[in-house]
Design an enzyme around this catalytic site. Sequence first.
Site, PDB file in Angstrom:
ATOM      1  N   CYS A  66     -16.655   9.873  53.398  1.00  0.00           N
ATOM      2  CA  CYS A  66     -17.189  11.188  53.772  1.00  0.00           C
ATOM      3  C   CYS A  66     -18.317  11.492  52.794  1.00  0.00           C
ATOM      4  O   CYS A  66     -18.834  10.567  52.140  1.00  0.00           O
ATOM      5  CB  CYS A  66     -16.106  12.263  53.812  1.00  0.00           C
ATOM      6  N   THR A  68     -18.323  13.090  49.928  1.00  0.00           N
ATOM      7  CA  THR A  68     -17.888  12.858  48.541  1.00  0.00           C
ATOM      8  C   THR A  68     -16.806  11.801  48.403  1.00  0.00           C
ATOM      9  O   THR A  68     -16.523  11.358  47.290  1.00  0.00           O
ATOM     10  CB  THR A  68     -17.297  14.161  47.967  1.00  0.00           C
ATOM     11  N   HIS A  99      -2.922  -0.906  39.411  1.00  0.00           N
ATOM     12  CA  HIS A  99      -1.925   0.020  38.859  1.00  0.00           C
ATOM     13  C   HIS A  99      -1.274   0.914  39.904  1.00  0.00           C
ATOM     14  O   HIS A  99      -0.093   1.225  39.790  1.00  0.00           O
ATOM     15  CB  HIS A  99      -2.573   0.914  37.795  1.00  0.00           C
TER      16      HIS A  99
HETATM   17  C1  RB5 Z   1     -19.206  17.473  55.068  1.00  0.00           C
HETATM   18  O1  RB5 Z   1     -20.277  18.343  54.918  1.00  0.00           O
HETATM   19  C2  RB5 Z   1     -18.486  17.291  53.736  1.00  0.00           C
HETATM   20  O2  RB5 Z   1     -17.861  18.482  53.365  1.00  0.00           O
HETATM   21  C3  RB5 Z   1     -17.481  16.169  53.799  1.00  0.00           C
HETATM   22  O3  RB5 Z   1     -18.110  14.998  54.199  1.00  0.00           O
HETATM   23  C4  RB5 Z   1     -16.762  15.792  52.519  1.00  0.00           C
HETATM   24  O4  RB5 Z   1     -17.653  15.616  51.462  1.00  0.00           O
HETATM   25  C5  RB5 Z   1     -15.597  16.607  52.167  1.00  0.00           C
HETATM   26  O5  RB5 Z   1     -14.882  16.317  51.187  1.00  0.00           O
END
Ligand code: RB5
Length: 152
Positions: A66, A68, A99
């Site tokens: 995603c 992040t 681990h």
């Molecule tokens: C999408 O905008 C973003 O919030 C998602 O991809 C992610 O980073 C959420 O943790």
Amino acid sequence: MARIAAGADHAGVQLKDELVAHLRDLGHDVVDCGTHGPDRVDYPDFGEAVARKVATGEAEMGLCVCGTGIGIAMAANKVPGVRAATVHDVTSARLTREHNDANVICLGERLVGPELAKDALETFLEASFEEGRHIPRVAKIDALLPKEEVAP
Ligand code: RB5
């Protein structure tokens, strides 16, 4: 070679597609759970889809992307039998296999470049759980959720 389930939201789809192609080039069998385009979707749906493939044994390992790598990991970790780790470097990718016996690697397209992502993913797949003192610790993680599906 492993059977790997892959999934991403709209913020991770480009990196996911690049990693899926890379895994296939390496000879892995990839189940692509989507998403497949830039339209906005909700990352928990794709974290869950990947996690269920891993939890039922349809895939040995999972790859989630995603923006992040964090939200999709939170969702995947709600599925019993799944240990999803957000990784930003090769060392974390190795250690979470050795681990934590992680079975899903999560990456953030907005934070990690494609070459680092490929290296981290390959390292994750090549590393092995060290067992020993780590077994009871991982068992305690798994005991925090009821067993609804049992990974082989
Ligand atoms: C999408 O905008 C973003 O919030 C998602 O991809 C992610 O980073 C959420 O943790």
